[in-house]
Scaffold this active site. Structure first.
Site, short mmCIF file in Angstrom:
data_model
loop_
_atom_site.label_atom_id
_atom_site.label_comp_id
_atom_site.label_asym_id
_atom_site.label_seq_id
_atom_site.Cartn_x
_atom_site.Cartn_y
_atom_site.Cartn_z
N ASN A 197 0.81 -1.23 0.00
CA ASN A 197 0.00 0.00 0.00
C ASN A 197 0.84 1.28 0.00
O ASN A 197 0.47 2.27 -0.63
CB ASN A 197 -1.01 -0.02 1.14
CG ASN A 197 -0.38 -0.14 2.50
OD1 ASN A 197 0.66 -0.77 2.65
ND2 ASN A 197 -0.96 0.49 3.48
N GLU A 247 3.64 -4.89 12.25
CA GLU A 247 2.66 -3.82 12.04
C GLU A 247 1.56 -4.43 11.18
O GLU A 247 1.77 -4.68 9.99
CB GLU A 247 3.32 -2.61 11.39
CG GLU A 247 4.34 -1.98 12.34
CD GLU A 247 5.18 -0.87 11.74
OE1 GLU A 247 5.06 -0.58 10.53
OE2 GLU A 247 5.97 -0.28 12.50
N CYS A 272 -3.30 1.34 6.42
CA CYS A 272 -3.61 0.57 7.63
C CYS A 272 -4.28 1.44 8.67
O CYS A 272 -5.07 0.97 9.49
CB CYS A 272 -2.34 -0.04 8.19
SG CYS A 272 -1.08 1.20 8.48
N GLU A 303 7.74 0.65 16.60
CA GLU A 303 8.92 1.20 15.92
C GLU A 303 8.77 2.70 15.90
O GLU A 303 7.74 3.25 16.28
CB GLU A 303 9.06 0.60 14.52
CG GLU A 303 9.30 -0.92 14.57
CD GLU A 303 9.83 -1.53 13.28
OE1 GLU A 303 10.59 -0.86 12.57
OE2 GLU A 303 9.48 -2.69 13.00
#
Ligand code: NAD
Length: 489
Positions: A158, A257, A291, A470
């Site tokens: 993405n 993630e 996301c 992160e």
């Protein structure tokens, strides 16, 4: 050395371009045309990449000082800037995203991810403790950070360059070597970065790219390779589960993630125009393939009808089309396959009795774009909370809007998800804002904003949305081992 003249995407191993005889098509989602052929890495190529990465650690890269690495990371960032147009073209060809988006977000962030972590690594604080020893003497403890070694970096499609460099930047800053497995849908910018790495003088084997798919392909071969010492992954939660099983062999650390089903909570006291603008962006930017995107919108009842109408106007103002053309601000989905998935949710919403406020199908695009993966931005109301449309991550430009009455109800609705990536809260009441930030189980909470990012801050999700954080020093935590040194004085 440049490998793009052949319109093929080769693996980048030990600073060399490596072709294979297993190739697959890279398709432009704007019109279904062939961009080029991608050379799929098998177990042998992945093993060669791991060997190259290990050799680099044992060789010159392992002897680089922090200052040397910082200088090199800046050279890589400069190299991306210099070839901005090439990166832009590659990212747009692979994803179809409008030039306005890729030129303001994806490519600049690709370069920024090297600069920011070059700065972070210079400024991570150390720790030391002096102690009294049993014999009455003194000892000094101090911790040093050592790289983990060879890091496997598995990426989604993405935001290909942005999300890949978000991991490669800190991994290299900390002195690791990396093997990147870009998404099979978007091989372009990771491949191009190999050219920049060579141009910048990054030693061979520090940055490697292997192309292919997940199971029984480069993804699986990389994550199961015993000499890959840590795995960082961005993608779907179910894929994360498979990678976690692979990482269990050898108890290797992971940073994940993963997916989201994020809620926006709009209170009656919000700044209406800003809330509409922010929620529209969060639902439709990058054709909903973010996301952090919003697929569940909850609006306090007095504002409900007005908000639905205003969001509908925003959705209907989006202009799909050729990503390079003026005024185009809405791209296709990544692939026909993903289009089918999103359309299946559009059909499901209908079956479940949704009111379709706008969209719900495929837009009318010019004839030359009809083979593309186009989709209409879509808004629903009236679905029950147990509809899969409310529960599953769709990853398309769509959202459901429902009313709420009280703050407690808003919190309960936001938390009613297996995911916990992010939320955005729209209110002018500072008390409401802080209470919600504390009560909603997510990794990221935006107040009166969305996707506002300072790269020094922790980034990641709770529940099924990820493992670990992160960003800033948190990336340093993942990409290094802390070693305590105890010196008897
Ligand atoms: P995906 O999980 O299908 O694929 C991601 C990568 O994993 C690809 O490179 C793929 O080839 C690889 N892969 C697939 N199966 C594998 C296996 N068994 N072993 C090793 N590698 C494997 O995800 P996607 O469709 O590319 O991306 C969309 C997803 O990514 C969405 O769920 C989205 O929410 C998530 N995402 C999360 C974040 C975040 O920061 N939390 C950011 C972007 C995207």
């Amino acid at each position: 050395m440049n490998q793009r003249d052949t319109a093929s995407f080769q693996n980048f191993i030990g600073g060399q371009w490596v072709s294979t005889d297993r190739q697959f098509d890279n398709i432009n989602p704007v019109n279904g045309s062939l961009i080029g052929r991608v050379h799929e890495a098998g177990a042998a190529e992945v093993d060669a990449a791991v060997r190259a990465a290990r050799d680099a650690l044992a060789g010159p890269w392992g002897r680089f000082s922090v200052e040397d690495r910082v200088e090199l990371l800046h050279a890589v960032a400069d190299g991306i800037d210099k070839r901005f147009d090439d990166f832009l073209a590659a990212e747009i060809a692979d994803t179809g995203k409008p030039v306005s988006l890729a030129s303001h977000l994806d490519i600049p962030r690709g370069a920024a991810n090297f600069r920011i972590f070059a700065d972070v690594v210079k400024n991570v604080p150390g720790e030391s403790f002096e102690m009294t020893t049993p014999d009455g003497g003194r000892a000094l403890n101090y911790a040093i950070r050592v790289p983990r070694g060879v890091v496997g970096v598995i990426c989604p499609w993405n935001l290909p360059l942005l999300l890949m460099t978000w991991k490669v930047g800190p991994a290299l800053a900390c002195g690791n070597t990396v093997i990147v497995k870009p998404s099979e849908e978007t091989p372009g910018t990771a491949t191009l970065l190999g050219e920049v790495m060579n141009e910048a003088g990054v030693p061979a084997g520090v940055y490697n790219v292997v192309h292919g798919f997940g199971p029984d392909s480069a993804g699986e071969f990389l994550t199961t390779h015993p000499h890959v010492q840590a795995i960082t992954f961005t993608g779907e939660t179910r894929t994360g589960e498979a990678i976690m099983r692979a990482a269990a062999q050898g108890t290797r650390p992971v940073s994940f993630e993963l997916g989201g089903k994020n809620a926006a909570l709009v209170f009656a006291d919000c700044d209406f125009d800003k809330a509409v603008e922010g929620v529209a962006r969060s639902a439709f930017a990058n054709t909903g393939q973010v996301c952090l995107g919003t697929e569940r919108v909850y609006v306090q009842r007095p504002l409900f009808e007005r908000f639905v109408a205003a969001l509908k106007t925003r959705a209907e103002a989006l202009r799909p089309g050729d990503p390079h053309a003026d005024g185009i601000n809405f791209g296709p989905l990544i692939s026909k396959q993903h289009q089918s998935k999103v359309l299946s949710y559009y059909a499901r919403a209908k079956e479940d009795g949704a009111t379709i406020v706008t969209g719900g199908g495929v837009p009318d695009v010019p004839r030359q774009l009809r083979e593309g993966a186009w989709i209409e931005p879509t808004i629903w109301t009236g679905l029950r909370d147990d509809s899969t449309v409310i529960k599953d991550e769709i990853f398309g430009p769509c959202c459901h809007i429902a009313p709420f009455d009280t703050e407690e109800e808003a919190i309960a609705l936001a938390n009613a998800s297996e995911y916990g990536l992010c939320t955005s809260v729209w209110t002018s009441n500072i008390g409401t804002a802080h209470r919600l930030a504390a009560a909603i189980d997510v990794g990221l909470c935006w107040i009166n904003s969305w996707f506002l990012r300072d790269l020094r801050t922790p980034f990641g999700g709770s529940k099924a949305s990820g493992i670990g954080r992160e960003g800033g020093v948190h990336s340093m935590e993942f990409y290094t081992e802390l070693r305590n040194v105890c010196v008897k004085l």
